[in-house]
Write a protein that holds these residues in place. Structure first.
Motif, mmCIF file in Angstrom:
data_model
loop_
_atom_site.group_PDB
_atom_site.id
_atom_site.type_symbol
_atom_site.label_atom_id
_atom_site.label_comp_id
_atom_site.label_asym_id
_atom_site.label_seq_id
_atom_site.Cartn_x
_atom_site.Cartn_y
_atom_site.Cartn_z
ATOM 1 N N PRO A 89 0.839 -1.215 0.000
ATOM 2 C CA PRO A 89 0.000 0.000 0.000
ATOM 3 C C PRO A 89 0.868 1.256 0.000
ATOM 4 O O PRO A 89 1.865 1.345 0.713
ATOM 5 C CB PRO A 89 -0.792 -0.131 1.307
ATOM 6 N N LEU A 90 0.498 2.219 -0.819
ATOM 7 C CA LEU A 90 1.249 3.460 -0.950
ATOM 8 C C LEU A 90 0.321 4.644 -0.749
ATOM 9 O O LEU A 90 -0.804 4.666 -1.258
ATOM 10 C CB LEU A 90 1.904 3.544 -2.339
ATOM 11 N N VAL A 91 0.820 5.631 -0.044
ATOM 12 C CA VAL A 91 0.070 6.862 0.180
ATOM 13 C C VAL A 91 0.208 7.742 -1.059
ATOM 14 O O VAL A 91 1.315 7.900 -1.587
ATOM 15 C CB VAL A 91 0.601 7.599 1.428
ATOM 16 N N PRO A 92 -0.896 8.303 -1.555
ATOM 17 C CA PRO A 92 -0.807 9.164 -2.747
ATOM 18 C C PRO A 92 0.184 10.304 -2.556
ATOM 19 O O PRO A 92 0.324 10.865 -1.470
ATOM 20 C CB PRO A 92 -2.243 9.688 -2.887
ATOM 21 N N GLY A 93 0.897 10.638 -3.662
ATOM 22 C CA GLY A 93 1.861 11.715 -3.628
ATOM 23 C C GLY A 93 3.088 11.391 -4.451
ATOM 24 O O GLY A 93 3.185 10.318 -5.055
ATOM 25 N N PRO A 94 4.061 12.306 -4.490
ATOM 26 C CA PRO A 94 5.288 12.087 -5.275
ATOM 27 C C PRO A 94 6.318 11.270 -4.499
ATOM 28 O O PRO A 94 6.446 11.401 -3.275
ATOM 29 C CB PRO A 94 5.796 13.503 -5.533
ATOM 30 N N TYR A 95 7.059 10.445 -5.229
ATOM 31 C CA TYR A 95 8.105 9.611 -4.635
ATOM 32 C C TYR A 95 9.325 9.607 -5.560
ATOM 33 O O TYR A 95 9.215 9.867 -6.765
ATOM 34 C CB TYR A 95 7.630 8.171 -4.441
ATOM 35 N N THR A 96 10.473 9.288 -4.989
ATOM 36 C CA THR A 96 11.684 9.077 -5.780
ATOM 37 C C THR A 96 11.917 7.581 -5.923
ATOM 38 O O THR A 96 11.891 6.848 -4.924
ATOM 39 C CB THR A 96 12.906 9.731 -5.115
ATOM 40 N N VAL A 97 12.140 7.137 -7.156
ATOM 41 C CA VAL A 97 12.383 5.724 -7.435
ATOM 42 C C VAL A 97 13.779 5.577 -8.033
ATOM 43 O O VAL A 97 14.129 6.272 -8.987
ATOM 44 C CB VAL A 97 11.330 5.159 -8.409
ATOM 45 N N VAL A 98 14.573 4.684 -7.465
ATOM 46 C CA VAL A 98 15.922 4.406 -7.965
ATOM 47 C C VAL A 98 15.977 2.942 -8.381
ATOM 48 O O VAL A 98 15.623 2.054 -7.601
ATOM 49 C CB VAL A 98 16.994 4.696 -6.898
ATOM 50 N N VAL A 99 16.412 2.697 -9.624
ATOM 51 C CA VAL A 99 16.538 1.339 -10.154
ATOM 52 C C VAL A 99 18.022 1.038 -10.327
ATOM 53 O O VAL A 99 18.740 1.794 -10.997
ATOM 54 C CB VAL A 99 15.800 1.187 -11.492
#
Length: 275
Positions: free
Chosen positions: A46-56
């Motif tokens: 589950p994720l809270v709505p909003g912006p996130y940083t994703v690193v692959v």
């Protein structure tokens, strides 16, 4: 809800060992997951709505960071994340690749009379390239090739007969030319140095190839092909081919240095297609 996406190489192949880390705007990690065997990222946390940083990240590849927006449904879609080899270079996907002689060439160029070049090619050869694990580093590649020495063809029958004689290739005693590549190292964008040993005219010596990887794609017969261009130079004397007729003014009829030029197509798998 959760995170979805695909992790691929520039040629569109799955990066199976990729790790995806997601942090919120405070830098707190909220998710960490891995890509499956198809390069797909599927995590239902589950994720809270909003912006996130994703690193692959993936071993042997340059990391990629991006911003992902989690919608009101609690879901974020990364789309396709493309990873590039560390240093900007890549190799084909792991596995065995069989050299296709019908769509490849093995040639040699020698100076003639000091003013021009003589080009020759071998018409019978075969081999395989094995990429053991792209995640473990490019040094995990292996190359094995065998050339029929008697198939040398320069377009001149008398010259070809002489090249097959004991003065040069001595094909009766040494019918095969073999090359065994033990590893590769990056030499620039899409370029590699193949390290190996050449057995020619009864002599075995270390010989490196300058290799360019030209890309991978499907073929009309349902297979997948990788293309390469490689060059190197060798000295005839290093392989006990010392014949050297001298013409006027001390000019050698045939140069002592040979430039080797390879145009290779390899098909993924142990067998070549029937075409």
């Amino acid at each position: 809800m959760g995170l979805r996406g695909q992790v691929r190489t520039r040629d569109g192949w799955a990066v199976q060992h990729a790790i995806v880390t997601m942090t919120d705007m405070t830098g707190t990690q909220v998710l960490r997951t891995g890509a499956d065997e198809e390069g797909a990222v599927r995590d239902d946390s589950p994720l809270v709505p909003g912006p996130y940083t994703v690193v692959v990240t993936a071993v042997g590849y340059a990391p990629v960071a991006s911003t992902a927006l989690v919608t009101r449904t609690g879901r974020a879609d990364l789309g396709t994340v493309t990873l590039a080899r560390q240093g900007g270079v890549e190799l084909p996907p792991p596995g065995v690749w069989s050299i296709d002689p019908a769509h490849s060439s093995v040639g040699a160029v020698a100076q003639h009379l000091g003013i021009s070049s003589v080009r020759g090619r071998f018409t019978e050869f075969g081999g395989r390239i094995e990429i053991l694990d792209t995640g473990g580093g490019p040094e995990q590649a292996r190359v094995e090739a065998v050339i029929s020495a008697a198939t040398i063809d320069t377009g001149n029958g008398l010259r070809d007969k002489h090249l097959r004689s004991p003065d040069f290739l001595d094909v009766e005693r040494f019918p095969e030319i073999t090359y065994s590549g033990t590893g590769v190292t990056p030499a620039g964008p899409d370029r590699w140095k193949v390290h190996g040993r050449l057995a020619l005219h009864g002599v075995v010596r270390d010989l490196d190839l300058d290799l360019s990887y030209l890309g991978t794609g499907p073929d009309p017969w349902g297979g997948v092909r990788a293309a390469f261009h490689a060059t190197t130079e060798l000295h005839r004397a290093d392989f006990a081919m010392n014949y050297n007729q001298v013409v006027q003014a001390g000019i050698a009829a045939i140069g002592t240095t040979l430039r080797i030029e390879l145009e290779i197509q390899a098909v993924r798998g142990e067998k070549l297609p029937e075409v």
